[in-house]
Each structure stands twice: as structure tokens, then as C-alpha cells.
Write a protein that holds these residues in place. Structure first.
Motif, short mmCIF file in Angstrom:
data_model
loop_
_atom_site.label_atom_id
_atom_site.label_comp_id
_atom_site.label_asym_id
_atom_site.label_seq_id
_atom_site.Cartn_x
_atom_site.Cartn_y
_atom_site.Cartn_z
N VAL A 196 0.87 -1.18 0.00
CA VAL A 196 0.00 0.00 0.00
C VAL A 196 0.91 1.23 0.00
CG1 VAL A 196 -1.82 1.24 1.22
CG2 VAL A 196 -1.74 -1.26 1.32
N GLU A 197 0.75 2.09 -1.00
CA GLU A 197 1.59 3.29 -1.07
C GLU A 197 0.80 4.49 -0.57
OE1 GLU A 197 3.63 3.64 -4.88
OE2 GLU A 197 3.53 1.45 -5.11
N LYS A 198 1.47 5.27 0.32
CA LYS A 198 0.79 6.41 0.94
C LYS A 198 1.53 7.71 0.63
CE LYS A 198 -1.17 3.84 4.84
NZ LYS A 198 -1.25 3.74 6.30
N ASP A 199 0.78 8.81 0.66
CA ASP A 199 1.39 10.13 0.54
C ASP A 199 2.16 10.44 1.82
OD1 ASP A 199 1.17 13.22 1.12
OD2 ASP A 199 1.04 12.95 -1.06
N ARG A 200 3.42 10.82 1.67
CA ARG A 200 4.27 10.99 2.86
C ARG A 200 3.80 12.13 3.76
NH1 ARG A 200 10.53 9.52 1.40
NH2 ARG A 200 10.07 7.45 0.60
N ILE B 84 -3.84 7.10 1.32
CA ILE B 84 -3.49 6.01 0.41
C ILE B 84 -3.57 6.52 -1.02
CG2 ILE B 84 -4.20 3.74 -0.46
CD1 ILE B 84 -5.29 3.18 2.40
N VAL B 85 -2.46 6.35 -1.77
CA VAL B 85 -2.46 6.80 -3.16
C VAL B 85 -2.49 5.62 -4.13
CG1 VAL B 85 -1.36 9.03 -2.73
CG2 VAL B 85 0.07 7.02 -3.13
N LYS B 86 -2.02 4.44 -3.66
CA LYS B 86 -2.02 3.28 -4.56
C LYS B 86 -2.05 1.99 -3.75
CE LYS B 86 0.51 1.22 -8.43
NZ LYS B 86 1.81 1.12 -9.11
N VAL B 87 -2.88 1.05 -4.21
CA VAL B 87 -2.92 -0.28 -3.61
C VAL B 87 -2.44 -1.28 -4.65
CG1 VAL B 87 -4.40 -2.10 -2.67
CG2 VAL B 87 -4.82 0.28 -2.03
N ASN B 88 -1.34 -1.95 -4.36
CA ASN B 88 -0.82 -2.98 -5.27
C ASN B 88 -1.51 -4.30 -4.94
OD1 ASN B 88 1.06 -1.26 -6.61
ND2 ASN B 88 2.37 -1.37 -4.81
N MET B 89 -2.61 -4.54 -5.64
CA MET B 89 -3.50 -5.63 -5.26
C MET B 89 -2.83 -7.00 -5.32
SD MET B 89 -6.41 -6.25 -3.99
CE MET B 89 -7.72 -5.07 -4.29
N TRP B 90 -1.94 -7.22 -6.32
CA TRP B 90 -1.32 -8.55 -6.41
C TRP B 90 -0.46 -8.83 -5.17
CZ3 TRP B 90 1.15 -4.40 -8.63
CH2 TRP B 90 2.53 -4.30 -8.45
N ARG B 91 0.09 -7.76 -4.58
CA ARG B 91 0.89 -7.94 -3.36
C ARG B 91 -0.01 -8.19 -2.15
NH1 ARG B 91 5.52 -3.38 -4.73
NH2 ARG B 91 6.79 -4.77 -6.04
N LEU B 92 -1.16 -7.53 -2.14
CA LEU B 92 -2.12 -7.83 -1.06
C LEU B 92 -2.58 -9.28 -1.14
CD1 LEU B 92 -4.54 -4.79 -0.54
CD2 LEU B 92 -2.62 -5.51 0.86
N LEU B 93 -2.69 -9.80 -2.37
CA LEU B 93 -3.07 -11.20 -2.54
C LEU B 93 -1.97 -12.13 -2.03
CD1 LEU B 93 -4.76 -11.10 -6.07
CD2 LEU B 93 -5.90 -11.44 -3.87
N LEU B 94 -0.71 -11.73 -2.19
CA LEU B 94 0.39 -12.52 -1.61
C LEU B 94 0.32 -12.50 -0.08
CD1 LEU B 94 3.56 -11.74 -3.78
CD2 LEU B 94 2.58 -13.98 -3.34
N CYS B 95 -0.07 -11.34 0.48
CA CYS B 95 -0.28 -11.25 1.94
C CYS B 95 -1.38 -12.23 2.37
CB CYS B 95 -0.69 -9.83 2.36
SG CYS B 95 0.52 -8.56 2.03
N GLU B 96 -2.47 -12.23 1.60
CA GLU B 96 -3.62 -13.08 1.93
C GLU B 96 -3.25 -14.55 1.82
OE1 GLU B 96 -7.52 -14.19 2.97
OE2 GLU B 96 -6.38 -12.32 3.25
N ALA B 97 -2.49 -14.92 0.77
CA ALA B 97 -2.07 -16.31 0.60
C ALA B 97 -1.18 -16.76 1.76
CB ALA B 97 -1.34 -16.48 -0.72
N THR B 98 -0.29 -15.87 2.20
CA THR B 98 0.59 -16.17 3.35
C THR B 98 -0.24 -16.42 4.60
OG1 THR B 98 2.30 -14.72 2.41
CG2 THR B 98 2.54 -15.33 4.73
#
Length: 650
Positions: free
Chosen positions: A608-612, A617-631
Motif C-alpha cells: 500500500v503506497e501512501k502520501d508521505r 493512500i495513493v495506490k494499492v498494489n492488489m497482487w501484493r495484497l493477494l500474496l499477503c492473503e495467501a501467506t
């Protein structure tokens, strides 16, 4: 494959019947019509069951190691068709530069060719021949030969990505294990009238976890508690009950402390001759099923059961009670069977059985006509094999009983109850629990540690730890704090045991097991709650994740994404290994490796990318969230097998 072949044969047979003449024209063809109907019914049944099997297999997680073994097995067979039982060695690579897996069979084949055919061929030459014969497959990107003849295997990224998507869509499905087998597990097994102590902890925890693993893998599991609920000790307990509570038949005796009650009766048995004689008479009357004595025995057993159940409830243990008394009526037949087959010798009035390879005989009947533990253990073995029809029989009993159990198993084999090539009978032995002084775990006064005291101490220490971290002040509600306390306390006690090789002794230390750094349940439980929180904090709910799992392709371009994806998919091969060797610490090591591999991924790959400045939240990298979920999904199943209950917030 068998079903597909049978379908082909049945289809061909139906065609033959169709072409054999005009079905239905002649009355003499009535039997033929019936045969045709039976074949069609069988064909429909087989096609349906094959469809179900395929559907189930499609949802199962693929054991990549096993799949690679199939591929290399076929390659070796094609390269060296005359070689019988060639070595098949496939292992995960330890370093990324050597690919993802390694096939190390070439060196072994070199030795076999030299010994059996007197051919001197270099391992590298053999490796080259194997690689040329690798069949077309869905999982290998490329192979490389390294060093003297190691075959380095690189997996296809689309294959790994597809397997991860399947895991997210179907959940953690067990690898296919073939025919559904019956597994009987004997574990826990405390003695009536004695409290459960730290010595019972290992059998109870290890046995429960083994049952959970076999159940998850699709086996039919019978969990047996072989209680010590019969024998001469009940004579002194009943005699003492009669003296202390003479109206026990009409008024339920208030036995609060059964341990103290046992000690009192034992002291009297050892010091009072008259009491000792009466105790022996009580045993005779109990064994002859006198109703008053059966009632006394049941009362004592019930008091113990209630105490045992408190512990089983705390640790979430499920068992079917089947104590020594269950087998009492079978013991006479056991003695007769061994006598009829000529295995019994009489030694000073005792009936004994010598088993080849074991110096100490089994005593199946004492000189006074009474039975022994040997007799009841043989009766239990026969019942489990012949009545329960166990395909796999596991005894989770301490290492000190190893020779006794091996003798009993060998006796069962000798008399023909089972064939070890068909039925697996195993002793899952374990070492003792040590104190921090490396001696047998005792209280300060030198007594054995009561299990209930240990669990209460665990709860207290877990709460202290949570309060040290000030989780009670802001972070957690009272209900969440209580759930976290139970999860950490009992999870840490279980994990501390299961994370050690069961064959070794282990040192019991609350400080080590509650440490939230290193390979402990405290660390893993905390890591799990953090992983589960990532999607929640990004405002991504379960439904959105499910939709993404069906639509998103899991990109595995970053080396840490690739490493995590492969680690997640090793779960089935870890479980398969444990089903074979019954060593549960392998699962703990894997979960720790998965958690640390996830941390590497999370530190290097933004999910999840956020404005400093604003924190928005400016961007959600969904495929990476799916890796989190699989873990998290795999960790949750791992915890479930270990009997550990994670919490959503800690």
C-alpha cells in the motif's frame, strides 16, 4: 488412471454387446440385456466418481516436489530403461543462483552403473542424458547442469502464479492422498485417580496435532484415550472409599482432591496389612463385576474424568475414551490364541511369550491368574487392527516405552494380526520435559508439576506480557485482551513443545516461549495479526480480495515476491513429509521460515503506497495484497494443525 482404464474397457464391452445381435428381439437375450444395463450403470458411476475426483484434485494444492519427482522419474526411466529402482532425489535449492529445486540423482546412478554393469560414466554425462529426456510439463522453465552433475531446476513463473491464484480461490486444500485410510491414534492416556502432570503434556499435544494433520489430509481418524482405568490399584482405592465414605452407594462422595485420596490409600496399602488384604479382595470382587464395586469404580473414574476434561477444554483436545477396562473381556481370548498357536511358555506359574529379537518376554498371565499391561496392550492392538480395521496405527507414548511397544507390535506380527508391508504400526516416541536446570521438570519441593498449575501459570504470564506492552490501555478491548491472553498462553505452551524434535528432551521455559522474537508462537501469532491487518488498513475487505483473486494475475517480478510465492507453495510437501515421519517440528520450522520470508517481502515491496505528507493512500498494489492473503491463509491452516488459535487483534 485405473478408473479411466476401466471406463475404456466398459465402453468397449457395451459396444461388443450392441454388436452381438438384436438386443431385445429374442427372450434368450434377456440376460444379455441385464448385463448391458449393469455395465451402463457401472460406467455412469465410474464417470461420475472420476469427475468428482478430478474436481477435487483440481482444487488440491500441488505438491511441487512430488510433481518434479514424477517428471524426473519419467526422464530417468526413458534415459536408463534397464535400471531397477534408480535413486530419485529432488530437493528445494538452498540458494537462488542454483534455481528453485535440484535433482541430484546423477551421482547415485553413476555408482549403480559401476556396481551392476561395470560401466564408468561421469555424473555430468548422466545428468545430460536425464535432461534430454525430460517430458513436456507445465512447471519447468529451464534446467541447468552444475558442478559434477547437479541438475538445477527453474520453475515457470506463470505456473507458480497460477498455483497461488488457485490457493486464493479454493482455500488451502490438502494434497490428494489416494484411498481414504483409517488411522487410529493412541495419545494422552493418563491414569485414573492420578492428576495429569507435565509428563502427559507432550503426548496430549503431539497426539492432537497428528490427528488434525491426518484429518486435514482426508484420512478417517479415530482418536483414542487409553486411560489407566483398570488394575490392582483400584482395590486399595475402593477399600479406602468404603472406609472414608461408607454411604457412597446412596450419597455421592465429595472427593475434592483425588491425588490426596490416592496417596492416603497407597500409604495405608503399604503400612496396614489388614487393609492390604481387603484391597486384594476388592480387586477380585471388582473383576467379577460385583455391582457395588462397579459403582465405586465408576465414581472414582468420574471424578478423574472431570479433572482431565478441564485440561482438554483448555488445550482444545478431542478424544474418545477407551481405557484398559474396555479390553478386559478380550484378554482371556488373547491368552488362548497365543496358547493355541504354541507361543506360550510357563515360567514359575506365569504364562510368557518370547518374541524373536527381543530378550525380555511378554507376561500375558500372572501366576495368580491375573492379567498384565502386556495382555491389555495386546488386546488393544488386536482390537484396533482386526475390529477397527486400522490401516495406520500410531502410539504417541514416551521413549521409555519403546522396547515394550516394539515387543508388543512384533508379537502381533508374529501371530498374524497384521503385515507391516500393508499396515503401518508406529511408535511416535518423545523425550522428557526438562526444567531450566536441565533435569526432569519438577516443582521446587521436588514434586511433579501438575498440568493444571502449568496452564494457569501460562495464562498469568501471558497477561503480564500483554500488559507490559500496554495492550490493555489503548489497543485492545477487554474481550480482545482475554482472547489474546488465551491464544498466547496455550499457543506458546503447545508451540514450545511441537517446535522441538519430539525424539529429543526439551527445556520448558516460559521466558523463552513468550519471547516475541525468534521461532516462538508469540512471534508467529503477532506476525499473523500484522499480515491480516494490512488489507484491513487499506480498506480492502474479504469480498474485494476474493474478486481480485479471480481477476488479478499475481506478478512475481521482484525477487522477494518470487521467494515468498515459492515458499507458500511448499506447504503440501511439508505436510507430506510429516505424514511420513510424524515429526511436527518441520511444520513449525516452515511457519517460521514463511513468516520471516514474508517480512523480507514486506520490507522490500510496497503493498500500500501512501502520501508521505498526508498519509493518504495513493495506490494499492492488489497482487501484493493477494500474496499477503495467501501467506495468512497458509499460516492459519498451519496454526490449525498445531492446535493454535490466532486472533485478529493482538
Amino acid at each position: 488412471a485405473f478408473q479411466e482404464n476401466e471406463i475404456k474397457l466398459l465402453t468397449a464391452e457395451i459396444e461388443r454387446l450392441k454388436n452381438s445381435g438384436c438386443l431385445g428381439v429374442s427372450p434368450s437375450l434377456e440376460g444379455l440385456r441385464d448385463e448391458n444395463a449393469k455395465l451402463k450403470y457401472r460406467l455412469n458411476f465410474l464417470q461420475k466418481s472420476l469427475q468428482e475426483e478430478r474436481s477435487k484434485t483440481a482444487k488440491s494444492m500441488i505438491n511441487i516436489n512430488s510433481r518434479l519427482q514424477e517428471i524426473f522419474g519419467a526422464a530417468i526411466q526413458a534415459a536408463y530403461p534397464d535400471l531397477e529402482n534408480p535413486p530419485l532425489v529432488v530437493t528445494p535449492s538452498q540458494q537462488p543462483k542454483f534455481g528453485d529445486y535440484q535433482c541430484n540423482s546423477a551421482m547415485g546412478i553413476t555408482q549403480i552403473l559401476l556396481k551392476t554393469k561395470e560401466q564408468k560414466v561421469s555424473p555430468r554425462e548422466i545428468a545430460e542424458k536425464i535432461t534430454k529426456n525430460i517430458p513436456a510439463n507445465e512447471c519447468i522453465e529451464k534446467v541447468e547442469i552444475a558442478g559434477p552433475g547437479f541438475i538445477n531446476v527453474h520453475l515457470r513463473k506463470d505456473f507458480v502464479s497460477k498455483q497461488l491464484s488457485s490457493l486464493l480461490i479454493n482455500g488451502v486444500q490438502p494434497p490428494a492422498v489416494g484411498k481414504r485410510k483409517k488411522v487410529v491414534v493412541d495419545f494422552s492416556s493418563p491414569n485414573i485417580a492420578k492428576e495429569m502432570h507435565v509428563g502427559h503434556l507432550r503426548s496430549t499435544i503431539i497426539g492432537e496435532s497428528m490427528c488434525r494433520l491426518f484429518e486435514f489430509a482426508g484420512y478417517d481418524v479415530l482418536r483414542l484415550n487409553h486411560l489407566g482405568d483398570w488394575g490392582t490399584q483400584f482395590g486399595m482405592l475402593i477399600a479406602h472409599l468404603q472406609d472414608k465414605f461408607p454411604d457412597y452407594l446412596t450419597v455421592s462422595p465429595p472427593i475434592g482432591d483425588l491425588q490426596a485420596f490416592y496417596k492416603e490409600s497407597k500409604r495405608r496399602f503399604d503400612t496396614e496389612e489388614e487393609f492390604k488384604k481387603r484391597a486384594y479382595q476388592c480387586v477380585v470382587l471388582l473383576q467379577s463385576k460385583n455391582p457395588d464395586f462397579i459403582k465405586a469404580w465408576e465414581l472414582i473414574c468420574d471424578v478423574s474424568r472431570k479433572e482431565f476434561q478441564k485440561i482438554y477444554n483448555c488445550l482444545d483436545i478431542t478424544l474418545i475414551e477407551r481405557g484398559e477396562s474396555f479390553y478386559h473381556e478380550m484378554m482371556k481370548d488373547i491368552v488362548k490364541e497365543f496358547e493355541d498357536k504354541g507361543f506360550v511358555q510357563v515360567d514359575d506359574g506365569r504364562k510368557i511369550v518370547f518374541v524373536p529379537g527381543f530378550p525380555v518376554p511378554l507376561t500375558i498371565m500372572k501366576s495368580d491368574g491375573g492379567y498384565t499391561y502386556d495382555t491389555s496392550d495386546l488386546a488393544a492392538l488386536k482390537h484396533r487392527l482386526c475390529e477397527e480395521k486400522a490401516d495406520i496405527l500410531i502410539y504417541v507414548v514416551d521413549s521409555g516405552q519403546s522396547v515394550h511397544l516394539q515387543t508388543v507390535f512384533a508379537a502381533g506380527q508374529m501371530i498374524g494380526w497384521y503385515d507391516p508391508k500393508v499396515t503401518r504400526v508406529a511408535h511416535a516416541a518423545f523425550g522428557v520435559v526438562l526444567g531450566e536446570d536441565k533435569k526432569k521438570f519438577k516443582t521446587r519441593s521436588g514434586d511433579t508439576v501438575r498440568l493444571i498449575d502449568l496452564l494457569e501459570e501460562g495464562l498469568k504470564r501471558a497477561m503480564d506480557k500483554l500488559k507490559d506492552k500496554e495492550r490493555d490501555k489503548v489497543v485492545l478491548t477487554e474481550e480482545e485482551l482475554k482472547a489474546a491472553q488465551t491464544s498466547v498462553a496455550f499457543g506458546c505452551i503447545k508451540y514450545a513443545d511441537l517446535s522441538h524434535n519430539r525424539l529429543n528432551d526439551y527445556v520448558f521455559s516460559f521466558d523463552k516461549m513468550l519471547d516475541d522474537r525468534g521461532n516462538t508462537a508469540a512471534y508467529l501469532l503477532y506476525a499473523f495479526t500484522r499480515i491480516r491487518a494490512i488489507a484491513r488498513l487499506a480498506n480492502i475487505d474479504e469480498q474485494m480480495l476474493r474478486k481480485a483473486a479471480r481477476e488479478e494475475v499475481l506478478i512475481l517480478d521482484h525477487e522477494k515476491e518470487w521467494k515468498l510465492g515459492k515458499c507458500i507453495l511448499r506447504f503440501p510437501e511439508i505436510l507430506q513429509k510429516i505424514l511420513e515421519d510424524l515429526l511436527l517440528h518441520t511444520l513449525c520450522d516452515y511457519l517460521y521460515e514463511l513468516a520471516t520470508t514474508f517480512t523480507e517481502f514486506y520490507d522490500n515491496c510496497y503493498c500500500v503506497e501512501k502520501d508521505r505528507q498526508s498519509g493518504q493512500i495513493v495506490k494499492v498494489n492488489m497482487w501484493r495484497l493477494l500474496l499477503c492473503e495467501a501467506t495468512a491463509t497458509v499460516m492459519a491452516k498451519g496454526f490449525d494443525i498445531l492446535g493454535i488459535k490466532p486472533v485478529q487483534r493482538m
